[in-house]
Every structure is written in C-alpha cells, then in structure tokens.
Enzyme design. Structure first.
Site, mmCIF file in Angstrom:
data_model
loop_
_atom_site.group_PDB
_atom_site.id
_atom_site.type_symbol
_atom_site.label_atom_id
_atom_site.label_comp_id
_atom_site.label_asym_id
_atom_site.label_seq_id
_atom_site.Cartn_x
_atom_site.Cartn_y
_atom_site.Cartn_z
ATOM 1 N N ASP A 150 -2.573 -132.019 19.403
ATOM 2 C CA ASP A 150 -2.155 -131.809 20.733
ATOM 3 C C ASP A 150 -1.318 -130.446 20.807
ATOM 4 O OD1 ASP A 150 -2.337 -133.136 23.584
ATOM 5 O OD2 ASP A 150 -0.372 -132.629 23.445
ATOM 6 N N VAL A 196 3.254 -143.710 21.884
ATOM 7 C CA VAL A 196 3.105 -144.932 23.158
ATOM 8 C C VAL A 196 1.715 -145.285 23.183
ATOM 9 C CG1 VAL A 196 3.165 -145.359 25.660
ATOM 10 C CG2 VAL A 196 4.997 -144.006 24.489
ATOM 11 N N ALA A 227 -3.459 -143.533 23.766
ATOM 12 C CA ALA A 227 -2.023 -143.428 23.148
ATOM 13 C C ALA A 227 -1.602 -142.093 23.155
ATOM 14 C CB ALA A 227 -2.339 -144.270 21.720
ATOM 15 N N LYS A 228 -0.515 -141.815 22.852
ATOM 16 C CA LYS A 228 -0.149 -140.401 22.779
ATOM 17 C C LYS A 228 1.394 -140.355 21.963
ATOM 18 C CE LYS A 228 -1.366 -136.347 24.200
ATOM 19 N NZ LYS A 228 -2.662 -136.141 24.621
ATOM 20 N N GLY A 229 1.594 -139.365 21.052
ATOM 21 C CA GLY A 229 2.739 -139.301 20.263
ATOM 22 C C GLY A 229 3.271 -137.867 20.584
#
Ligand code: NAD
Length: 423
Positions: free
Chosen positions: A153, A67, A112-114
């Site tokens: 992460d 995202v 953002a992050k995944g």
C-alpha cells in the site's frame, strides 16, 4: 442526522466516511440488527510496538497496527502502509473497505489493513528492512495464506513484500510465497499485477460509457494522480481512443484539449521523475483543472479530494474513483443531485485486489498464468461486478455507491448467517 452540518474534520474522517455509507446501505437492506452489529466492527485489532536498531546504533520504537475486519468469506486480505499519519481509525476504515471491495468482486477474502507510524523517506533501506521483519515477526501467528494475506500500500512495495515473505518463511522453515501478494514475479508474483488496478479502472470506464451510450473516441478524460493507478488507467484508455485532456499532479497539472500522448508522458515522467516541463501540453492550475469540463474525471491520487467545498463545481458526466475514498459522503449527495454517474472506489479500483487473488491462487497451485490469461480473467470479473452493481442500483433505486455497499454487505451478511455464530 444527514442534514446537520458537520465539520470538515468529521467529513474527511475515513472511519466516519465508511460508517455513513455502511449504515445507509444496511438500513436499505433491512439488515438484522444483530448481524449489523457484527459487521460494523472489526473481528480483531492488533497493535504492536516494534523496536528497531537504527544505522547509528540507537534504538527506536515504531507503533504498528493490523486490523482484520472480517473472516466470513475467507482469509483476510489487505495492504500495509508506512506513513507518519497512520492511525488506528484510518487502518480500521481501510480494513472494512477491503471487506466490501472483496465482496463486490466476489472473491473469497475478508478485509484487513496494516500500517506502521514512521517516515519512510527519512529511513535507510536497512532500517526499513529491520522494521518490516520485526513487524512481520510480531504478527506471525495472525498472518498466513489461510489467515491473512498482506499486500503493498502507500510507501510499501515489491521489496517490502519480499522481506515479509522471507521472514515468515524462515519461521515456518519452508518457503511460503502465498503469505503476501504484490511480490516480484520471480518470487511468486503475478504477471499483470502492476497494471491491474489501472486496467480495472479502464474496464469499468468502458462499461459506464456503454451504459450511458457514449463513445470512447468522443470522450474527454481528466486524471488526477499519475502514479501506478492513474498512469496505467490513462495509458489503457488512451490506447482505446479516449482523449486524455488533463493530468493533475500534487505539484501542478497538464492540459491539452487536443489530447495528451500518454505513452510519451509516461516516458517523460520516468526520465524526469515529474510531469513538469512536458513539451506537448500546457501547464495548468491543478485545482482548476479538476473542475474543468470533461466527460470522465478519474481521481487516482489520494482520499478526500472531492468534498462539500468543490463537488458542486465539478463539470464531468462520469466519475470513476481510482483512488480509495476520494469522495466524502457529504459530496455523494451533491454529485447525485447533479446527476453525475459515479463508479465507486470499492468497484472501480478492485482490479488490484482481484489480481492479488490471482497471485494467491497461482502461488498455492505452483503454476503461473500468462499475462493474457490474467488480463482476460480480470476483465471478466470487472465486467460482471460492474453489471451486478448497476442491476442492484436499478432494482433498489439507489446510487451506484450505495448499491455497491448493499451488494457487498448482503454477500457478507449471508455467509455470516450461514456459518452461524460459534459460541
Ligand atoms: P502512487 O503513489 O503510485 O501514485 C499516486 C500519484 O498521485 C503520484 O504520482 C503522486 O504524486 C500523486 N499525488 C499525490 N497526492 C496528490 C494530490 N494531492 N494531487 C494530485 N496528485 C497527487 O499510488 P497508487 O498506487 O497509484 O495509488 C493511488 C490511489 O489508488 C490511492 O488512493 C490508493 O490507495 C489507491 N489504490 C491503489 C491500488 C494499487 O494497486 N496501486 C489499488 C487500489 C487502490
């Protein structure tokens, strides 16, 4: 409807948690309703289904997300997590948190992050490598040094970043190390990155003490989570003379009113893979120790540990959020009434993304800084950001968390307006 009771499921939903703070801060800022709409939703949400050949020859398909919340201030930046409970709601919330975090420390990134839904504990290195490379290939046109720069992460690490960097580079037909941060130092990683989040936590704790006219040598600290963030924060604070009286882990806790030697405990944990049995502190109940009297409490483990159920019982003067989202928005109100000075996550743990920014800068220059240079630059940014948030809180008469959100939203809204909406 702030006064209506909500369920614990709603209270701990990460998207609702960020939305509540975003709305409160945006209202205080009198944000243009159109800009509010733009900033409240992510720019892009990508879902990929990743086929992976398992070691036994069978095929499995994993679902992954990326995202990208905002590209207003620069490329997107944010980690990738591997876990069975990854959800689009969680990834979306974490992506927007990254936008606000980068803006609080004024670095030129959006958020953002995944995440990939998988159980990495049950997967071999080969399976993890194939999944990571296929996930990277599926995102190829969406990531890149000028577009979106992933990082480690939960359950991803330097090795994962090396695989992503290699896969991306193979497709580009050249080495592109600035496509990810959190790499091993020999592949373009930054010195000081590993300790940076804990170092940032220790710097903002110093600043909070300075503001409250407290002295490190008369300050007792309890830290929850003795992993990357918690152990380095505890070690750096202990080095400066703070008394670390408690360490809380998921399977137990250690307590000593005389202070725990953090250097010794780090050695113990490295040897024994646990804090259990450490001879120079007493075993304690992990839930009770979180509520024990101390000057500074540092949750540095996981989200939603301070909720409406226990916030009223905390006995600390200062709460420094090393973890992402350790406090629910309902608990915020309780802490404010109790007069606890909170250094919110988007400020307190921003040392990590700041050092990631340094890594990206060094990769693009092809010139690498000494650890001292990294640490000095980090200290400058953390101190300036702490002061910016504090001044905002005083000027607007709001708590530090809402001040951090207001500062961040103001900065992102300004660039969004200045760039204008392309149509
Ligand atoms: P980590 O896995 O290295 O350490 C987490 C530690 O917390 C582990 O020792 C684990 O055993 C312990 N723990 C887990 N659940 C617990 C529980 N319920 N009670 C007590 N202890 C528990 O992870 P980390 O990198 O230190 O990250 C910790 C938090 O900080 C996370 O919320 C993460 O998102 C956030 N954070 C990390 C970074 C970073 O650079 N590592 C940057 C920003 C934010």
């Amino acid at each position: 409807m702030p006064n209506e009771p909500i369920s614990m499921e709603q209270e701990t939903n990460p998207w609702l948690a960020q939305e509540t703070r975003f709305n409160e801060a945006a209202n205080k800022l009198n944000l243009d309703p159109g800009i509010l709409k733009v900033l409240s939703m992510p720019t892009r949400e990508i879902t990929v289904h990743i086929p992976v050949t398992m070691d036994d020859g069978t095929l499995n398909v994993y679902t992954g997300y990326r995202v990208q919340h905002s590209i207003s201030r620069g490329p997107c930046k944010g980690g990738i997590r591997y876990a069975p409970d990854v959800s689009q709601d969680e990834v979306r919330a974490l992506a927007s948190w990254m936008t606000w975090k980068c803006a609080v420390v004024n670095i030129p990134f959006g958020g953002a992050k995944g995440g990939v839904i998988c159980d990495p504990k049950t997967m071999s290195q080969g399976e993890l490598e194939r999944m990571t490379r296929r996930y990277t290939a599926a995102l190829l046109e969406f990531i890149g040094p000028e577009k979106d720069v992933p990082a480690p992460d939960m359950n991803t690490n330097e090795q994962t970043m090396a695989w992503i960097m290699d896969t991306y580079s193979m497709h580009m037909r050249q080495t592109v190390n600035a496509v990810v941060t959190g790499k091993p130092v020999n592949l373009g990683g930054s010195r000081g990155r590993r300790e940076a989040t804990g170092r940032g936590v220790s710097i903002v704790t110093d600043q909070a003490l300075k503001h409250l006219k407290m002295k490190p040598e008369e300050t007792s600290v309890i830290v929850q989570g003795f992993g990357n963030v918690g152990s380095y924060a505890a070690k750096l604070l202990w080095d400066k003379g703070y008394k670390i009286i408690g360490i809380v882990e998921w399977d137990g806790a250690l307590h000593s009113e005389d202070g725990i030697d953090i250097g010794e405990l780090m050695e113990w944990k490295a040897k024994n893979r646990s804090i259990h049995g450490f001879p120079n502190a007493a075993a304690a109940d992990k839930d009770e120790l979180m509520l024990h009297k101390c000057d500074v409490l540092i949750p540095a483990a996981t989200e939603n540990v301070i909720t409406s159920l226990n916030a009223g019982k905390l006995q600390c003067k200062v709460l420094v959020e090393g973890a992402n989202g350790p406090t629910t928005s309902v608990a915020d109100g309780i802490l404010e009434k109790k007069g606890i000075f909170v250094v919110p996550d988007i400020l307190a743990n921003a040392g990590g993304v700041t050092a990631s920014y340094f890594e990206w800068v060094q990769d693009r220059m092809g010139y690498f800084w000494t650890e001292d240079e990294v640490n000095q630059r980090l200290e400058r940014i953390m101190i300036d950001s702490f002061n910016d948030v504090l001044q905002y809180a005083i000027a607007h008469g709001v708590n530090n968390r809402i001040a951090a959100y207001m500062l961040a939203i103001d900065r992102v809204a300004y660039t969004t307006k200045q760039r204008g909406i392309y149509a």
